[in-house]
Every structure is written in structure tokens, then in C-alpha cells.
Design a protein around this motif. Sequence first.
Motif, PDB file in Angstrom:
ATOM      1  N   THR A  91       0.832  -1.202   0.000  1.00 48.21           N
ATOM      2  CA  THR A  91       0.000   0.000   0.000  1.00 48.21           C
ATOM      3  C   THR A  91       0.867   1.252   0.000  1.00 48.21           C
ATOM      4  O   THR A  91       0.613   2.208  -0.742  1.00 48.21           O
ATOM      5  N   GLU A  92       1.918   1.246   0.842  1.00 44.94           N
ATOM      6  CA  GLU A  92       2.807   2.398   0.909  1.00 44.94           C
ATOM      7  C   GLU A  92       3.520   2.619  -0.419  1.00 44.94           C
ATOM      8  O   GLU A  92       3.717   3.764  -0.846  1.00 44.94           O
ATOM      9  N   HIS A  93       3.892   1.546  -1.116  1.00 48.70           N
ATOM     10  CA  HIS A  93       4.567   1.683  -2.401  1.00 48.70           C
ATOM     11  C   HIS A  93       3.638   2.319  -3.436  1.00 48.70           C
ATOM     12  O   HIS A  93       4.072   3.184  -4.213  1.00 48.70           O
ATOM     13  N   ALA A  94       2.372   1.885  -3.453  1.00 48.80           N
ATOM     14  CA  ALA A  94       1.411   2.461  -4.399  1.00 48.80           C
ATOM     15  C   ALA A  94       1.196   3.940  -4.113  1.00 48.80           C
ATOM     16  O   ALA A  94       1.107   4.759  -5.033  1.00 48.80           O
ATOM     17  N   ILE A  95       1.127   4.308  -2.837  1.00 44.49           N
ATOM     18  CA  ILE A  95       0.949   5.710  -2.464  1.00 44.49           C
ATOM     19  C   ILE A  95       2.168   6.530  -2.874  1.00 44.49           C
ATOM     20  O   ILE A  95       2.036   7.653  -3.388  1.00 44.49           O
ATOM     21  N   ASP A  96       3.367   5.973  -2.689  1.00 47.22           N
ATOM     22  CA  ASP A  96       4.595   6.688  -3.048  1.00 47.22           C
ATOM     23  C   ASP A  96       4.668   6.935  -4.556  1.00 47.22           C
ATOM     24  O   ASP A  96       5.017   8.034  -5.007  1.00 47.22           O
ATOM     25  N   VAL A  97       4.355   5.908  -5.341  1.00 42.83           N
ATOM     26  CA  VAL A  97       4.379   6.073  -6.798  1.00 42.83           C
ATOM     27  C   VAL A  97       3.318   7.070  -7.235  1.00 42.83           C
ATOM     28  O   VAL A  97       3.540   7.916  -8.107  1.00 42.83           O
ATOM     29  N   TYR A  98       2.140   6.979  -6.619  1.00 43.37           N
ATOM     30  CA  TYR A  98       1.037   7.880  -6.949  1.00 43.37           C
ATOM     31  C   TYR A  98       1.404   9.333  -6.641  1.00 43.37           C
ATOM     32  O   TYR A  98       1.129  10.243  -7.431  1.00 43.37           O
ATOM     33  N   ALA A  99       2.030   9.566  -5.497  1.00 45.18           N
ATOM     34  CA  ALA A  99       2.366  10.928  -5.075  1.00 45.18           C
ATOM     35  C   ALA A  99       3.593  11.479  -5.785  1.00 45.18           C
ATOM     36  O   ALA A  99       3.714  12.693  -5.952  1.00 45.18           O
ATOM     37  N   ASN A 114     -14.069  -3.139 -13.605  1.00 46.85           N
ATOM     38  CA  ASN A 114     -15.023  -4.143 -13.114  1.00 46.85           C
ATOM     39  C   ASN A 114     -14.391  -5.513 -12.910  1.00 46.85           C
ATOM     40  O   ASN A 114     -14.652  -6.169 -11.887  1.00 46.85           O
ATOM     41  N   PRO A 115     -13.543  -6.024 -13.832  1.00 43.32           N
ATOM     42  CA  PRO A 115     -12.899  -7.326 -13.577  1.00 43.32           C
ATOM     43  C   PRO A 115     -12.031  -7.337 -12.323  1.00 43.32           C
ATOM     44  O   PRO A 115     -12.005  -8.331 -11.600  1.00 43.32           O
ATOM     45  N   ILE A 116     -11.321  -6.232 -12.053  1.00 43.03           N
ATOM     46  CA  ILE A 116     -10.475  -6.178 -10.859  1.00 43.03           C
ATOM     47  C   ILE A 116     -11.321  -6.239  -9.598  1.00 43.03           C
ATOM     48  O   ILE A 116     -11.053  -7.021  -8.682  1.00 43.03           O
ATOM     49  N   VAL A 117     -12.361  -5.407  -9.537  1.00 42.12           N
ATOM     50  CA  VAL A 117     -13.227  -5.378  -8.349  1.00 42.12           C
ATOM     51  C   VAL A 117     -13.947  -6.711  -8.173  1.00 42.12           C
ATOM     52  O   VAL A 117     -14.054  -7.233  -7.056  1.00 42.12           O
ATOM     53  N   ASP A 118     -14.432  -7.292  -9.266  1.00 45.28           N
ATOM     54  CA  ASP A 118     -15.138  -8.577  -9.180  1.00 45.28           C
ATOM     55  C   ASP A 118     -14.222  -9.693  -8.711  1.00 45.28           C
ATOM     56  O   ASP A 118     -14.634 -10.566  -7.934  1.00 45.28           O
ATOM     57  N   THR A 119     -12.981  -9.683  -9.173  1.00 38.73           N
ATOM     58  CA  THR A 119     -12.026 -10.710  -8.752  1.00 38.73           C
ATOM     59  C   THR A 119     -11.745 -10.610  -7.263  1.00 38.73           C
ATOM     60  O   THR A 119     -11.726 -11.622  -6.545  1.00 38.73           O
ATOM     61  N   THR A 165      -2.440   2.087 -19.481  1.00 37.50           N
ATOM     62  CA  THR A 165      -2.701   0.921 -18.638  1.00 37.50           C
ATOM     63  C   THR A 165      -2.000   1.043 -17.301  1.00 37.50           C
ATOM     64  O   THR A 165      -2.578   0.734 -16.248  1.00 37.50           O
ATOM     65  N   PHE A 166      -0.745   1.502 -17.307  1.00 37.48           N
ATOM     66  CA  PHE A 166      -0.002   1.681 -16.059  1.00 37.48           C
ATOM     67  C   PHE A 166      -0.682   2.708 -15.170  1.00 37.48           C
ATOM     68  O   PHE A 166      -0.867   2.493 -13.962  1.00 37.48           O
ATOM     69  N   VAL A 167      -1.057   3.839 -15.740  1.00 37.31           N
ATOM     70  CA  VAL A 167      -1.684   4.907 -14.965  1.00 37.31           C
ATOM     71  C   VAL A 167      -3.029   4.458 -14.406  1.00 37.31           C
ATOM     72  O   VAL A 167      -3.350   4.701 -13.240  1.00 37.31           O
ATOM     73  N   PHE A 168      -3.813   3.780 -15.230  1.00 38.40           N
ATOM     74  CA  PHE A 168      -5.129   3.328 -14.780  1.00 38.40           C
ATOM     75  C   PHE A 168      -5.003   2.342 -13.628  1.00 38.40           C
ATOM     76  O   PHE A 168      -5.673   2.476 -12.598  1.00 38.40           O
ATOM     77  N   PHE A 197      -5.416   0.334  -8.077  1.00 41.20           N
ATOM     78  CA  PHE A 197      -4.812  -0.396  -6.964  1.00 41.20           C
ATOM     79  C   PHE A 197      -4.505   0.524  -5.794  1.00 41.20           C
ATOM     80  O   PHE A 197      -4.422   0.065  -4.650  1.00 41.20           O
ATOM     81  N   HIS A 198      -4.328   1.797  -6.063  1.00 42.97           N
ATOM     82  CA  HIS A 198      -4.190   2.755  -4.963  1.00 42.97           C
ATOM     83  C   HIS A 198      -5.467   2.785  -4.130  1.00 42.97           C
ATOM     84  O   HIS A 198      -5.428   2.815  -2.892  1.00 42.97           O
ATOM     85  N   GLU A 199      -6.631   2.749  -4.798  1.00 41.60           N
ATOM     86  CA  GLU A 199      -7.911   2.716  -4.084  1.00 41.60           C
ATOM     87  C   GLU A 199      -8.136   1.362  -3.408  1.00 41.60           C
ATOM     88  O   GLU A 199      -8.578   1.291  -2.262  1.00 41.60           O
ATOM     89  N   VAL A 200      -7.819   0.295  -4.128  1.00 39.74           N
ATOM     90  CA  VAL A 200      -8.085  -1.054  -3.616  1.00 39.74           C
ATOM     91  C   VAL A 200      -7.214  -1.380  -2.408  1.00 39.74           C
ATOM     92  O   VAL A 200      -7.695  -1.889  -1.383  1.00 39.74           O
TER      93      VAL A 200
END
Length: 301
Positions: A2-10, A184-189, A55-58, A63-66
Motif C-alpha cells: 500500500t505504501e509503495h502504491a501511495i509513493d508512486v502515486y504521489a 469491473n474485472p479487478i473489483v469482481d475478482t 494501462t499503467f496509470v489506470f 490499486f491505490h484505491e483497492v
Amino acid sequence: MTEHAIDVYASYTTLVIAVKKPITPRPPPLAAANPEYAHSVVLHQRLLNMMKTPTFVFHLFIFHEVLKIINILSKQLQQKNTNLSNATNTINGVIKTFEEMRNNDHFSGIWDKISNFAYKNDISLDIPKINTSILESKRQRTEPYHLRDFNVTVVTGAEQQLPIQCTETVDKQIQNYWRNHFYNPIVDTILSHLKLRFSEESQELAQDLFSINLECLKSEMTVARNCAIQLSNKFGLKELKQVISKTVYPNLFKLLQVALVLPISSASCERSFSAMRRIKSWTRTTMGQERLSYLTYLTYR
């Protein structure tokens, strides 16, 4: 994670600048004299191209939210003083949150953030080119049964791409594409795996184990303690097994069963394995078992 995703996002803009820096061309003689530099430029260019793809940005935003939501459940299950009631409430709350994420309003909010981010960083969110050979196929292809709960990112034979409806605006078509093919596929999985791992049947079974009468439990504990003391002043599990039976002490018997066979989580023992990996590294493979045991004990305590 989670911290890694936040760091990349920020720090996305800073990371892009840092990756671009080694790509600055050098004079040909210097570049030819240093093959490692040329190889480094190629790697940095590949990384930059990947980071600039839609695709990377999306996936970064999704995954930042998830992961922020899953991190709440992870912390709850890893607490040493957690109990079954708190764990069940948190599990149901996380599942409910992902179910609410499945609606269009929630996705629209995330999509606005992605669109603004892509605009600031000059990233196109256009729909990839459609494989016309798939659309012209006469036979209707279906997704394999064993892949129904997974987010498939490679060709499997199913008709993933469908003709775009001309009745929608271009922006709406792009938004629907990313929602239907990725979000939708990510959330459903995630939902399917959470419901499989923490099924309602297993939660009900665990709650039934704790359907005890507190008043009767207090009396049973007092009587069992006095009976066990008669066998030994420092009584233990052996004496308790002789005294406690399911018919005479039903409530206390349930609690002992749970205490012996149903831990809330395995976080404590997993932490000990992580500590052992840090202590006995590849450079300390000749360490003896006795020394490893002592160091692990000191680290874990």
C-alpha cells in the motif's frame, strides 16, 4: 505494498523526471566507450515507456484505491488482541465497500481523477486498436470456465473486444471501455476471493462456537478450577482434560476447543519466519541451529 502504491502515486512526476535523466544523449565516442551506459539507457527508456502507458496509470489509480481498503482488513487481522467479532465486522465492512465500488458513480469519481492526471502528464487514454480478426470470427468464443474469476490480461480465445456503439460520445466510449475491461474485472475478482476466503458459512460456524451463556460459563469455570486443584495445585491442560467434558461443561468446553484449534490469524508465526529470513541471510548460511534459535528469540521478543 500500500505504501509503495501511495509513493508512486504521489511522486509520479518526480519519478518520470528521474527516469528521463539517464536517457540524455551523450557524444557518440563516450557512448561507444561505455556499453553499460547504453544498456542503462535502453532499460530506462523501457521503464519510461511503460510508465507513460494508459494501462499503467489506470492500474496505479485502481490499486491505490483497492489497497487502501485491503490494508484496513490486513491491520485488523494482524493485531494480537483482535477477536472474532471485530474481525467479522471488518470483513463484512470491506466486502460491502467493494460492492459499493462496483457502481457507476464511484467509478466516475475515480475516472475524473485519472483523466485529470493523464491530461497533466500528457498521457492518452484512447481505446487500443481493436483486433478485427476477432470481430470477424464466425464462431462465438467464450471465456474458459476456470478463468471466470480472474482478470485476464492476455488473449485466451474469448471475444474481449466488441464493436463500439456509435450512439455514445467518444469520451463516454473511452470511459466505458476502461470500466468494463479493467475496473469491473479487478473489483469482481477481489470480491469473489474475499467471499471465498471469508464465506458466510465459515463466519456463522465461528459465531456458533461463541454462542455461550456467560452466567453459566462463570459457574463452570469456578467449579472446573476447584476440581482441577484437587488433582494438582498447579494444574494444567492434562488435569483440565480429566475434569472438563462436553456434557457437564458445555460452554467452557467450546472455549477450550476454539483456543486450541482456531487461531484468529497466523500473523504471529509469519512474523517469526520473516525474522529468520533477515537473521540467516545468504552471507550467514554457516550459522548453527542453536545460535539461530537464540537470535530469533531475541528478535521476536
